[in-house]
Design a protein around this motif. Structure first.
Motif, PDB file in Angstrom:
ATOM      1  N   HIS A  69       0.706  -0.605   0.092  1.00 47.86           N
ATOM      2  CA  HIS A  69       0.374  -0.031   0.340  1.00 47.86           C
ATOM      3  C   HIS A  69       0.848   1.006  -0.632  1.00 47.86           C
ATOM      4  O   HIS A  69       1.499   1.358   0.849  1.00 47.86           O
ATOM      5  CB  HIS A  69      -0.810   0.433   1.218  1.00 47.86           C
ATOM      6  N   ARG A  70       0.140   2.044  -1.190  1.00 49.40           N
ATOM      7  CA  ARG A  70       1.208   3.553  -1.479  1.00 49.40           C
ATOM      8  C   ARG A  70       0.957   4.204  -1.213  1.00 49.40           C
ATOM      9  O   ARG A  70      -0.868   4.308  -1.890  1.00 49.40           O
ATOM     10  CB  ARG A  70       2.073   3.184  -2.442  1.00 49.40           C
ATOM     11  N   THR A  71       1.952   5.042  -1.185  1.00 48.24           N
ATOM     12  CA  THR A  71       1.436   6.824  -1.267  1.00 48.24           C
ATOM     13  C   THR A  71       2.152   7.477  -2.758  1.00 48.24           C
ATOM     14  O   THR A  71       3.220   7.436  -2.854  1.00 48.24           O
ATOM     15  CB  THR A  71       1.242   8.485   0.192  1.00 48.24           C
ATOM     16  N   PHE A  72       1.206   8.007  -3.733  1.00 50.49           N
ATOM     17  CA  PHE A  72       1.608   8.405  -4.726  1.00 50.49           C
ATOM     18  C   PHE A  72       1.516   9.940  -5.072  1.00 50.49           C
ATOM     19  O   PHE A  72       0.986  10.496  -4.454  1.00 50.49           O
ATOM     20  CB  PHE A  72       0.499   7.896  -6.361  1.00 50.49           C
ATOM     21  N   VAL A  73       2.963  10.476  -5.644  1.00 46.28           N
ATOM     22  CA  VAL A  73       2.567  11.882  -5.409  1.00 46.28           C
ATOM     23  C   VAL A  73       3.114  12.054  -6.893  1.00 46.28           C
ATOM     24  O   VAL A  73       3.986  11.962  -7.678  1.00 46.28           O
ATOM     25  CB  VAL A  73       3.459  12.874  -4.521  1.00 46.28           C
TER      26      VAL A  73
END
Ligand code: ADP
Ligand code: MG
Length: 429
Positions: A69-73
């Motif tokens: 599970h990741r945060t995208f920018v």
């Protein structure tokens, strides 16, 4: 009905965050095809700590894995020092100027982002202002480190657009970790240790990160629990590290170390543990160390806090060996012991965490514990393969019986660290 939180694929995450960027900054319409386009998309994982809790700020050991599970920018540099931000998780757009970030008393979620640029500049690096969109499938404030995920995603993005070249070596990534820690401590105002940022930036796919917080050295240990799955339970209990509980635990440890005449509690343990050659000795030494430390500390609460830290560091060392040996039932027993120590000595669990752990164990988990800072957040359970849904259902039912809101679940393997997802060559400047 159990709720499962699925990890986004890299292409799904990139599409979502690019769409958010494009619709939020329409005036930047000089990108590919005439629409506003970011310079690229970067992503960074949340984490779960397998064992070694509240040890990082005591110079101890911890053993996290990065989540799928990741945060995208999606980010694009500016020619001035302004930062403009939007997030898929909040309606509140955020704006500040890097040159006056501290003087202006910046606050709110954007401090986790702008703070990273500020810290890199403080380290003497040339980092421009930027426009960025973020979006994430790491649940917010669930103890799975959405804060380090957002920081690390921004750190690798800035590394690339400013041409810093730090992500290509572990030493460089260590510098990014430092910037993220400074952002969280000094700009966002959360007194967290350094485990989360290291897990997000320095881990590797298929490996757990054995992090020695005394010198920030890491060892990558293969994490493949054959026959078992790691179930993560987001209790959805209210969780806040900013409300003073975390800072108060940290202050107690610092004061105890000062009274014992050592820089960190780890130094105290090492006085007795320096020549340990096998685990039986380590255990005996730990007991002795704990006892000695306890008599030097007069206040009962302080003694309990110190006992947790010393025994947890010893447990983590032992768990690391057991991981290497593939002895998962014994590893699970240490998870259980860790939870009990956090519940009784460190007093950072809440009813939801204790219920999740007890129900998972009763349903067949070989080990279960809270993970992260506590006071809400998530628990993990090591469950025999094929029983994950059944254990989750048992936890769901136990929450209903106890009158708690429904928890959410996820499973994850050990995923890779922060990095680029897409960097269109035409817009990297
Ligand atoms: P955790 O790290 O366990 O998820 P924290 O309280 O440490 O919880 O960090 C959560 C905070 O990080 C949020 O309140 C918010 O300020 C910031 N944050 C994290 N992810 C995002 C995101 N995707 N969008 C906006 N803010 C975020
Ligand atoms: Mg956090």
């Amino acid at each position: 009905m159990t709720t499962w939180l699925q990890a986004w694929t890299p292409s799904d995450g990139a599409a979502r965050v690019t769409a958010l960027f494009t619709s939020s900054f329409p005036e930047l319409g000089d990108g590919v095809g005439g629409v506003s386009a970011p310079s690229g998309v970067w992503a960074a994982p949340g984490r779960v700590n397998l064992i070694g809790e509240h040890t990082d700020y005591n110079g101890g050991l911890c053993l996290p894995i990065a989540l799928e599970h990741r945060t995208f920018v999606a980010l694009r540099p500016r020619t001035d020092s302004r930062v403009r931000l939007v997030s898929g998780q909040t309606d509140q757009a955020w704006e500040a100027d890097l040159d006056t970030l501290i003087e202006d008393g910046a606050h709110g979620w954007g401090t986790y982002v702008a703070g990273v640029a500020w810290a890199l500049r403080e380290a003497g690096l040339d980092v421009p202002g930027f426009d960025a969109a973020v979006t994430s499938c790491v649940p917010f404030g669930a103890g799975l480190s959405s804060s380090a995920a957002i920081e690390a995603a921004v750190a690798v993005a800035l590394d690339q657009v400013a041409g810093l070249g730090l992500i290509s070596s572990d030493e460089g990534r260590r510098q990014l970790v430092e910037a993220c820690i400074r952002a969280e401590n000094e700009v966002a105002g959360a007194a967290t240790g350094g485990m989360d940022q290291a897990a997000s930036l320095r881990s590797a796919e298929g490996f757990a990160l054995a992090l020695d917080c005394l010198d920030n050295s890491v060892h990558l240990e293969p994490f493949a629990p054959v026959g078992y799955e790691l179930l993560v339970i987001d209790t959805r209990a209210p969780h806040s590290l900013n409300d003073g509980q975390y800072a108060s635990r940290r202050a107690t440890c610092d004061a105890a170390a000062a009274r014992l005449g050592v820089p960190t509690l780890r130094h105290w343990l090492d006085r007795y543990d320096a020549n340990q050659t096998d685990l039986a000795v380590a255990e005996a030494m730990t007991a002795l160390t704990a006892l000695t430390a306890l008599t030097a500390l007069t206040e009962e609460t302080e003694r309990h806090r110190v006992r947790h830290v010393l025994t947890e560091i010893a447990r983590t060392r032992e768990a690391w060996s057991l991981m290497r040996a593939g002895d998962w039932p014994a590893f699970g027993a240490l998870m259980d012991a860790s939870h009990e120590s956090l519940r009784l000595d460190y007093e950072v669990t809440v009813g939801e965490l204790d219920t999740a752990v007890a129900a998972a164990r009763a349903a067949g988990a070989v080990g279960a514990r809270m993970t992260g800072g506590g006071f809400g957040g998530s628990a993990i359970a090591l469950v025999p393969e094929g029983t994950t849904a059944q254990v989750a259902a048992a936890v769901h039912e136990a929450f209903a019986q106890a009158g708690f809101g429904a928890p959410a679940f996820l499973v994850s393997r050990a995923a890779g660290p922060a990095g680029a997802v897409t960097v269109p060559a035409s817009t990297t400047s």
